[in-house]
Design a protein around this motif. Structure first.
Motif, PDB file in Angstrom:
ATOM      1  N   SER A   5     -37.343 -16.706  52.449  1.00 47.43           N
ATOM      2  CA  SER A   5     -38.336 -16.168  51.531  1.00 47.43           C
ATOM      3  C   SER A   5     -39.719 -16.425  52.100  1.00 47.43           C
ATOM      4  CB  SER A   5     -38.204 -16.809  50.143  1.00 47.43           C
ATOM      5  OG  SER A   5     -38.367 -18.212  50.217  1.00 47.43           O
ATOM      6  N   THR A   6     -40.732 -15.754  51.549  1.00 51.71           N
ATOM      7  CA  THR A   6     -42.121 -15.963  51.965  1.00 51.71           C
ATOM      8  C   THR A   6     -42.698 -17.130  51.188  1.00 51.71           C
ATOM      9  OG1 THR A   6     -42.412 -13.629  52.493  1.00 51.71           O
ATOM     10  CG2 THR A   6     -44.405 -14.917  52.103  1.00 51.71           C
ATOM     11  N   ARG A  18     -40.081 -19.795  54.202  1.00 53.02           N
ATOM     12  CA  ARG A  18     -39.279 -20.915  53.708  1.00 53.02           C
ATOM     13  C   ARG A  18     -37.817 -20.548  53.922  1.00 53.02           C
ATOM     14  NH1 ARG A  18     -36.667 -22.437  48.758  1.00 53.02           N
ATOM     15  NH2 ARG A  18     -36.844 -24.693  48.327  1.00 53.02           N
ATOM     16  N   ILE A  19     -37.097 -21.411  54.633  1.00 55.82           N
ATOM     17  CA  ILE A  19     -35.683 -21.164  54.908  1.00 55.82           C
ATOM     18  C   ILE A  19     -34.873 -22.270  54.259  1.00 55.82           C
ATOM     19  CG2 ILE A  19     -33.912 -20.961  56.695  1.00 55.82           C
ATOM     20  CD1 ILE A  19     -37.353 -20.295  57.811  1.00 55.82           C
ATOM     21  N   GLU A  20     -33.987 -21.871  53.346  1.00 60.01           N
ATOM     22  CA  GLU A  20     -33.125 -22.847  52.681  1.00 60.01           C
ATOM     23  C   GLU A  20     -31.742 -22.801  53.315  1.00 60.01           C
ATOM     24  OE1 GLU A  20     -31.441 -24.210  48.276  1.00 60.01           O
ATOM     25  OE2 GLU A  20     -32.589 -22.338  48.489  1.00 60.01           O
ATOM     26  N   LEU A  21     -31.294 -23.956  53.773  1.00 64.11           N
ATOM     27  CA  LEU A  21     -29.967 -24.118  54.358  1.00 64.11           C
ATOM     28  C   LEU A  21     -29.111 -24.881  53.359  1.00 64.11           C
ATOM     29  CD1 LEU A  21     -31.145 -25.445  57.859  1.00 64.11           C
ATOM     30  CD2 LEU A  21     -30.838 -23.060  57.179  1.00 64.11           C
ATOM     31  N   ALA A  29     -31.113 -28.241  52.370  1.00 60.33           N
ATOM     32  CA  ALA A  29     -32.432 -28.608  52.883  1.00 60.33           C
ATOM     33  C   ALA A  29     -33.260 -27.343  53.009  1.00 60.33           C
ATOM     34  CB  ALA A  29     -32.320 -29.305  54.231  1.00 60.33           C
ATOM     35  N   SER A  30     -34.550 -27.467  52.723  1.00 60.85           N
ATOM     36  CA  SER A  30     -35.479 -26.357  52.898  1.00 60.85           C
ATOM     37  C   SER A  30     -36.518 -26.723  53.940  1.00 60.85           C
ATOM     38  CB  SER A  30     -36.179 -26.028  51.572  1.00 60.85           C
ATOM     39  OG  SER A  30     -35.258 -25.515  50.639  1.00 60.85           O
ATOM     40  N   VAL A  31     -36.781 -25.779  54.845  1.00 59.22           N
ATOM     41  CA  VAL A  31     -37.745 -26.002  55.914  1.00 59.22           C
ATOM     42  C   VAL A  31     -38.743 -24.850  55.931  1.00 59.22           C
ATOM     43  CG1 VAL A  31     -36.266 -27.444  57.358  1.00 59.22           C
ATOM     44  CG2 VAL A  31     -36.124 -24.967  57.556  1.00 59.22           C
ATOM     45  N   LEU A  38     -40.018 -30.087  57.150  1.00 56.02           N
ATOM     46  CA  LEU A  38     -38.896 -30.364  56.264  1.00 56.02           C
ATOM     47  C   LEU A  38     -39.459 -30.546  54.854  1.00 56.02           C
ATOM     48  CD1 LEU A  38     -35.865 -31.007  55.970  1.00 56.02           C
ATOM     49  CD2 LEU A  38     -36.386 -33.360  56.624  1.00 56.02           C
ATOM     50  N   GLN A  39     -39.278 -29.528  54.007  1.00 57.68           N
ATOM     51  CA  GLN A  39     -39.898 -29.528  52.677  1.00 57.68           C
ATOM     52  C   GLN A  39     -39.062 -30.285  51.641  1.00 57.68           C
ATOM     53  OE1 GLN A  39     -39.697 -25.898  50.470  1.00 57.68           O
ATOM     54  NE2 GLN A  39     -41.614 -26.263  49.374  1.00 57.68           N
ATOM     55  N   SER A  40     -37.744 -30.155  51.695  1.00 57.88           N
ATOM     56  CA  SER A  40     -36.892 -30.814  50.703  1.00 57.88           C
ATOM     57  C   SER A  40     -35.499 -31.030  51.266  1.00 57.88           C
ATOM     58  CB  SER A  40     -36.807 -29.985  49.415  1.00 57.88           C
ATOM     59  OG  SER A  40     -36.093 -28.783  49.641  1.00 57.88           O
TER      60      SER A  40
END
Length: 359
Positions: A5-6, A18-21, A29-31, A38-40
Protein backbone atom coordinates in the motif's frame (compact mmCIF):
# COMPACT_ATOMS: atom_id res chain seq x y z
CA UNK A 1 1.05 -13.40 2.34
CA UNK A 2 2.08 -9.93 1.15
CA UNK A 3 0.10 -6.70 1.03
CA UNK A 4 1.40 -3.47 -0.56
CA UNK A 5 0.00 0.00 0.00
CA UNK A 6 1.03 3.67 -0.26
CA UNK A 7 2.31 5.11 3.01
CA UNK A 8 2.98 8.66 1.83
CA UNK A 9 4.94 10.88 -0.52
CA UNK A 10 8.43 12.23 0.16
CA UNK A 11 9.42 15.88 -0.21
CA UNK A 12 10.79 14.97 -3.65
CA UNK A 13 7.51 13.32 -4.64
CA UNK A 14 8.74 9.75 -4.23
CA UNK A 15 5.98 7.27 -3.45
CA UNK A 16 6.69 5.61 -0.13
CA UNK A 17 5.34 2.08 0.19
CA UNK A 18 4.26 0.00 3.16
CA UNK A 19 4.71 -3.75 2.68
CA UNK A 20 3.06 -6.11 5.14
CA UNK A 21 4.47 -9.62 5.35
CA UNK A 22 2.47 -12.28 7.20
CA UNK A 23 2.50 -15.97 8.03
CA UNK A 24 -0.50 -18.28 8.31
CA UNK A 25 -0.10 -18.42 12.12
CA UNK A 26 -0.80 -14.66 12.37
CA UNK A 27 2.80 -13.53 12.88
CA UNK A 28 3.46 -10.47 10.70
CA UNK A 29 5.76 -7.53 10.08
CA UNK A 30 5.33 -4.27 8.20
CA UNK A 31 8.22 -2.48 6.52
CA UNK A 32 8.47 0.87 4.77
CA UNK A 33 10.48 1.94 1.74
CA UNK A 34 11.32 5.11 3.70
CA UNK A 35 14.63 4.29 5.38
CA UNK A 36 14.04 0.55 4.73
CA UNK A 37 12.22 0.80 8.05
CA UNK A 38 10.77 -1.94 10.22
CA UNK A 39 7.48 -0.29 11.23
CA UNK A 40 5.78 -3.09 13.20
CA UNK A 41 6.02 -6.73 14.25
CA UNK A 42 2.86 -8.45 15.45
CA UNK A 43 3.65 -11.36 17.76
CA UNK A 44 1.52 -13.44 20.17
CA UNK A 45 1.85 -13.49 23.94
CA UNK A 46 1.56 -16.60 26.10
CA UNK A 47 -2.26 -16.42 25.87
CA UNK A 48 -2.26 -16.08 22.08
CA UNK A 49 -3.02 -12.33 22.03
CA UNK A 50 -1.23 -10.40 19.26
CA UNK A 51 0.37 -6.96 19.69
CA UNK A 52 3.00 -5.03 17.81
CA UNK A 53 6.23 -5.28 19.77
CA UNK A 54 8.25 -2.51 18.09
CA UNK A 55 7.74 1.24 18.32
CA UNK A 56 6.54 2.86 15.11
CA UNK A 57 4.67 5.81 13.65
CA UNK A 58 1.62 5.93 11.42
CA UNK A 59 2.65 8.94 9.29
CA UNK A 60 5.61 9.67 7.07
CA UNK A 61 5.89 13.17 8.55
CA UNK A 62 6.57 11.71 11.99
CA UNK A 63 9.34 9.50 10.59
CA UNK A 64 10.83 12.53 8.82
CA UNK A 65 10.66 14.87 11.82
CA UNK A 66 11.37 12.60 14.78
CA UNK A 67 14.97 11.88 15.72
CA UNK A 68 14.74 8.39 17.21
CA UNK A 69 15.30 6.61 13.86
CA UNK A 70 12.66 4.08 14.85
CA UNK A 71 13.16 0.78 13.00
CA UNK A 72 15.29 2.29 10.25
CA UNK A 73 18.33 0.92 8.41
CA UNK A 74 21.51 2.82 9.28
CA UNK A 75 24.21 3.88 6.82
CA UNK A 76 26.73 4.58 5.66
CA UNK A 77 28.12 4.21 9.16
CA UNK A 78 25.90 3.07 12.04
CA UNK A 79 26.82 4.61 15.40
CA UNK A 80 29.60 7.16 15.91
CA UNK A 81 32.78 8.28 14.14
CA UNK A 82 34.87 10.61 16.31
CA UNK A 83 35.15 14.10 14.80
CA UNK A 84 33.76 12.67 11.56
CA UNK A 85 37.33 11.83 10.50
CA UNK A 86 39.18 8.69 9.47
CA UNK A 87 41.94 7.48 7.14
CA UNK A 88 42.00 4.71 4.55
CA UNK A 89 45.37 3.73 3.05
CA UNK A 90 46.90 6.97 4.35
CA UNK A 91 44.23 9.22 2.80
CA UNK A 92 42.25 11.35 5.26
CA UNK A 93 38.49 11.87 4.95
CA UNK A 94 36.09 14.25 6.67
CA UNK A 95 32.40 13.33 6.72
CA UNK A 96 29.48 15.47 7.79
CA UNK A 97 28.95 15.71 11.54
CA UNK A 98 25.51 15.67 13.11
CA UNK A 99 26.12 15.07 16.82
CA UNK A 100 28.17 18.06 17.87
CA UNK A 101 31.63 17.54 16.44
CA UNK A 102 31.00 13.85 15.74
CA UNK A 103 29.21 11.89 13.01
CA UNK A 104 26.47 9.43 13.92
CA UNK A 105 24.46 7.00 11.79
CA UNK A 106 25.84 8.26 8.48
CA UNK A 107 25.38 12.01 8.95
CA UNK A 108 22.44 14.44 8.80
CA UNK A 109 21.01 12.75 5.68
CA UNK A 110 21.83 9.14 6.40
CA UNK A 111 20.23 6.12 4.77
CA UNK A 112 17.43 6.21 7.35
CA UNK A 113 16.14 9.49 5.88
CA UNK A 114 15.80 8.43 2.23
CA UNK A 115 13.40 6.56 -0.03
CA UNK A 116 14.65 3.10 -0.99
CA UNK A 117 13.69 1.19 -4.11
CA UNK A 118 11.48 -1.85 -3.64
CA UNK A 119 13.65 -4.21 -5.68
CA UNK A 120 11.92 -7.55 -5.15
CA UNK A 121 8.93 -9.00 -3.32
CA UNK A 122 8.52 -12.77 -3.16
CA UNK A 123 6.13 -15.04 -1.30
CA UNK A 124 8.38 -18.06 -0.83
CA UNK A 125 7.02 -21.41 0.44
CA UNK A 126 8.85 -20.89 3.75
CA UNK A 127 7.70 -17.27 4.13
CA UNK A 128 7.41 -13.87 2.40
CA UNK A 129 10.26 -11.44 1.86
CA UNK A 130 11.00 -8.00 0.46
CA UNK A 131 14.30 -6.57 -0.76
CA UNK A 132 15.10 -2.84 -0.72
CA UNK A 133 18.01 -1.24 -2.58
CA UNK A 134 19.71 2.15 -2.31
CA UNK A 135 22.43 3.79 -4.41
CA UNK A 136 24.81 6.16 -2.65
CA UNK A 137 27.10 8.30 -4.86
CA UNK A 138 30.78 8.94 -4.18
CA UNK A 139 31.13 11.79 -1.69
CA UNK A 140 27.71 11.13 -0.14
CA UNK A 141 27.85 12.87 3.28
CA UNK A 142 31.63 12.97 2.69
CA UNK A 143 32.17 9.20 2.41
CA UNK A 144 34.42 7.95 -0.42
CA UNK A 145 33.29 5.55 -3.13
CA UNK A 146 29.96 4.99 -4.84
CA UNK A 147 27.99 2.29 -3.06
CA UNK A 148 24.99 0.07 -3.64
CA UNK A 149 23.31 -1.34 -0.54
CA UNK A 150 20.49 -3.85 -0.19
CA UNK A 151 18.50 -5.02 2.81
CA UNK A 152 16.10 -7.96 2.73
CA UNK A 153 13.39 -8.61 5.32
CA UNK A 154 12.08 -12.19 5.44
CA UNK A 155 9.62 -13.94 7.73
CA UNK A 156 10.43 -17.52 8.66
CA UNK A 157 7.97 -19.67 10.66
CA UNK A 158 7.07 -19.71 13.40
CA UNK A 159 8.30 -16.24 14.44
CA UNK A 160 11.59 -15.08 12.89
CA UNK A 161 12.29 -11.76 11.23
CA UNK A 162 15.48 -12.33 9.23
CA UNK A 163 17.34 -9.22 8.04
CA UNK A 164 20.06 -9.71 5.43
CA UNK A 165 22.38 -6.91 4.39
CA UNK A 166 24.57 -6.63 1.29
CA UNK A 167 26.76 -3.79 0.04
CA UNK A 168 29.44 -3.16 -2.58
CA UNK A 169 31.57 -0.15 -3.47
CA UNK A 170 33.73 1.03 -6.37
CA UNK A 171 36.44 2.51 -4.11
CA UNK A 172 37.68 1.82 -0.57
CA UNK A 173 35.29 3.21 2.05
CA UNK A 174 34.10 2.49 5.58
CA UNK A 175 30.75 0.85 6.15
CA UNK A 176 28.70 -0.23 9.14
CA UNK A 177 24.98 -0.92 9.25
CA UNK A 178 22.27 -2.06 11.65
CA UNK A 179 18.55 -1.91 12.24
CA UNK A 180 17.46 0.68 14.82
CA UNK A 181 14.23 -0.95 16.07
CA UNK A 182 12.98 -0.11 19.55
CA UNK A 183 11.30 -3.12 21.16
CA UNK A 184 8.63 -3.35 23.85
CA UNK A 185 7.56 -6.96 24.32
CA UNK A 186 4.58 -5.91 26.46
CA UNK A 187 3.23 -4.17 23.37
CA UNK A 188 3.95 -0.93 21.55
CA UNK A 189 2.86 2.08 23.61
CA UNK A 190 2.43 0.06 26.83
CA UNK A 191 4.99 2.05 28.83
CA UNK A 192 8.37 1.31 30.35
CA UNK A 193 10.54 -1.66 29.35
CA UNK A 194 12.65 -1.54 32.52
CA UNK A 195 11.07 -4.75 33.85
CA UNK A 196 12.15 -6.74 30.77
CA UNK A 197 14.64 -9.45 31.76
CA UNK A 198 17.71 -9.17 29.56
CA UNK A 199 20.48 -11.68 28.93
CA UNK A 200 23.50 -10.68 26.83
CA UNK A 201 25.93 -13.38 25.77
CA UNK A 202 29.01 -11.18 26.02
CA UNK A 203 31.87 -10.99 28.53
CA UNK A 204 33.06 -7.50 27.55
CA UNK A 205 31.72 -4.08 26.61
CA UNK A 206 33.16 -0.86 25.20
CA UNK A 207 33.39 1.94 27.78
CA UNK A 208 32.96 5.47 26.39
CA UNK A 209 34.09 9.02 27.07
CA UNK A 210 31.80 11.92 27.96
CA UNK A 211 30.79 12.26 24.28
CA UNK A 212 29.95 8.53 23.98
CA UNK A 213 33.03 7.74 21.87
CA UNK A 214 34.60 4.37 22.81
CA UNK A 215 37.85 4.69 24.75
CA UNK A 216 39.35 1.79 22.79
CA UNK A 217 39.20 -0.58 25.77
CA UNK A 218 37.27 -3.85 25.83
CA UNK A 219 36.30 -3.99 29.49
CA UNK A 220 35.32 -7.16 31.37
CA UNK A 221 31.72 -6.97 32.61
CA UNK A 222 32.51 -9.05 35.72
CA UNK A 223 31.56 -7.17 38.87
CA UNK A 224 29.97 -4.28 36.96
CA UNK A 225 26.40 -3.15 36.30
CA UNK A 226 27.05 -4.08 32.65
CA UNK A 227 27.00 -7.79 33.44
CA UNK A 228 23.88 -9.26 31.78
CA UNK A 229 25.26 -12.77 31.37
CA UNK A 230 22.47 -13.98 33.66
CA UNK A 231 18.90 -12.66 33.18
CA UNK A 232 18.47 -9.28 34.84
CA UNK A 233 15.76 -6.59 34.63
CA UNK A 234 16.92 -3.84 32.31
CA UNK A 235 16.11 -1.23 34.96
CA UNK A 236 17.81 -2.88 37.93
CA UNK A 237 21.01 -0.82 37.67
CA UNK A 238 19.91 1.96 35.31
CA UNK A 239 19.92 4.53 38.13
CA UNK A 240 23.18 3.37 39.65
CA UNK A 241 26.01 5.78 40.29
CA UNK A 242 28.23 3.98 37.80
CA UNK A 243 30.19 6.54 35.77
CA UNK A 244 29.46 4.79 32.46
CA UNK A 245 25.71 4.67 33.16
CA UNK A 246 25.77 8.39 33.97
CA UNK A 247 27.53 9.16 30.68
CA UNK A 248 24.94 7.23 28.69
CA UNK A 249 21.97 8.43 30.75
CA UNK A 250 21.30 4.73 31.01
CA UNK A 251 22.73 2.00 28.80
CA UNK A 252 24.06 3.10 25.40
CA UNK A 253 27.06 0.82 25.01
CA UNK A 254 28.36 -1.75 22.56
CA UNK A 255 28.92 -5.30 23.80
CA UNK A 256 31.74 -7.38 22.36
CA UNK A 257 30.43 -10.58 20.79
CA UNK A 258 33.69 -11.20 18.95
CA UNK A 259 36.96 -9.27 18.76
CA UNK A 260 37.48 -10.44 15.17
CA UNK A 261 35.52 -10.04 11.94
CA UNK A 262 31.87 -11.02 11.54
CA UNK A 263 31.03 -14.72 11.64
CA UNK A 264 29.61 -16.63 8.70
CA UNK A 265 26.49 -17.89 10.51
CA UNK A 266 24.32 -16.04 13.05
CA UNK A 267 25.08 -16.81 16.70
CA UNK A 268 22.96 -16.10 19.75
CA UNK A 269 23.76 -12.64 21.12
CA UNK A 270 20.85 -11.78 23.41
CA UNK A 271 17.63 -13.06 24.94
CA UNK A 272 14.87 -10.92 26.45
CA UNK A 273 11.77 -11.96 28.41
CA UNK A 274 8.80 -9.73 29.25
CA UNK A 275 7.45 -11.44 32.38
CA UNK A 276 3.78 -10.38 32.18
CA UNK A 277 3.07 -11.28 28.55
CA UNK A 278 5.56 -14.15 28.44
CA UNK A 279 6.90 -12.88 25.10
CA UNK A 280 10.54 -13.60 24.37
CA UNK A 281 12.99 -12.17 21.86
CA UNK A 282 16.26 -13.74 20.82
CA UNK A 283 18.79 -11.85 18.70
CA UNK A 284 21.15 -13.87 16.52
CA UNK A 285 23.73 -12.14 14.36
CA UNK A 286 26.89 -12.49 12.31
CA UNK A 287 28.11 -9.10 13.57
CA UNK A 288 30.89 -8.72 16.21
CA UNK A 289 29.05 -6.17 18.37
CA UNK A 290 25.64 -5.54 19.92
CA UNK A 291 24.65 -2.05 21.06
CA UNK A 292 22.34 -2.03 24.08
CA UNK A 293 20.32 1.18 24.14
CA UNK A 294 17.75 1.64 26.91
CA UNK A 295 15.64 4.21 25.07
CA UNK A 296 17.34 7.17 26.73
CA UNK A 297 16.61 9.62 23.89
CA UNK A 298 12.84 9.08 23.66
CA UNK A 299 11.41 12.42 24.78
CA UNK A 300 7.63 12.20 24.41
CA UNK A 301 7.41 14.64 21.51
CA UNK A 302 5.83 12.14 19.13
CA UNK A 303 2.95 9.72 19.50
CA UNK A 304 3.25 6.19 18.22
CA UNK A 305 0.86 3.83 16.48
CA UNK A 306 -1.08 3.36 19.74
CA UNK A 307 -1.63 7.12 20.05
CA UNK A 308 0.59 7.25 23.13
CA UNK A 309 3.75 9.34 23.37
CA UNK A 310 7.06 7.50 23.53
CA UNK A 311 8.98 8.58 26.62
CA UNK A 312 12.34 7.59 28.05
CA UNK A 313 12.75 3.80 28.33
CA UNK A 314 9.46 3.04 26.55
CA UNK A 315 11.54 0.88 24.20
CA UNK A 316 15.00 -0.68 24.02
CA UNK A 317 17.37 -1.36 21.13
CA UNK A 318 19.64 -4.32 20.48
CA UNK A 319 21.60 -3.11 17.46
CA UNK A 320 23.83 -5.75 15.87
CA UNK A 321 26.77 -3.97 14.23
CA UNK A 322 30.51 -3.38 14.08
CA UNK A 323 32.06 -1.28 16.82
CA UNK A 324 31.52 2.49 17.09
CA UNK A 325 34.49 4.56 15.87
CA UNK A 326 36.16 1.43 14.49
CA UNK A 327 37.76 3.39 11.59
CA UNK A 328 39.94 5.15 14.20
CA UNK A 329 40.80 2.20 16.47
CA UNK A 330 43.23 -0.23 14.86
CA UNK A 331 42.50 -3.18 17.17
CA UNK A 332 38.73 -3.04 16.56
CA UNK A 333 37.36 -5.26 13.75
CA UNK A 334 37.88 -3.43 10.48
CA UNK A 335 34.97 -1.65 8.80
CA UNK A 336 36.86 -0.92 5.58
CA UNK A 337 34.98 -2.16 2.51
CA UNK A 338 36.91 -2.56 -0.73
CA UNK A 339 35.77 -3.01 -4.35
CA UNK A 340 36.86 -6.65 -4.47
CA UNK A 341 34.66 -7.55 -1.47
CA UNK A 342 30.89 -7.83 -1.10
CA UNK A 343 29.66 -7.01 2.39
CA UNK A 344 27.20 -9.59 3.71
CA UNK A 345 25.63 -9.71 7.15
CA UNK A 346 22.57 -11.26 8.81
CA UNK A 347 20.59 -10.55 11.95
CA UNK A 348 17.62 -12.60 13.18
CA UNK A 349 14.92 -11.38 15.57
CA UNK A 350 13.34 -14.58 16.91
CA UNK A 351 10.05 -14.22 18.80
CA UNK A 352 8.49 -16.81 21.07
CA UNK A 353 6.74 -17.26 24.40
CA UNK A 354 7.73 -18.49 27.84
CA UNK A 355 4.60 -19.66 29.65
CA UNK A 356 6.45 -20.71 32.82
CA UNK A 357 4.19 -19.81 35.79
CA UNK A 358 5.45 -16.83 37.77
CA UNK A 359 4.85 -16.17 41.45
Amino acid sequence: MIHRSTFGTSARRDRIERIELSLSNGFSASVLSWGATLQSISAPDARGHFDSVVLGYTSLDDYRCAHGRLGATMGRYANRIANGRFEIDGVAYQVECNEGKHAIHGGPEGFDRRPWQVARIVDEPNGPQVRFELRSPAGDQGFPGAMVMAVTYALVPPGDVVITYEACTDAPTVFNTTNHAYFNLAGEGSGSVLDHEVTLFADRFLPVDDELIPLGEMRDVTGTVFDFREPKPLGRDIRSDDAQVRLGRGFDHCYVLSSSERSTTPRLAARVLEPTSGRTLEVLTTEPGLQLHSGNVLNGRYGGASGRAYRQSDGFCLEAQHFPNAPNVSHFPSTVLRPETVYRSMTVYRFGVDDTPRV
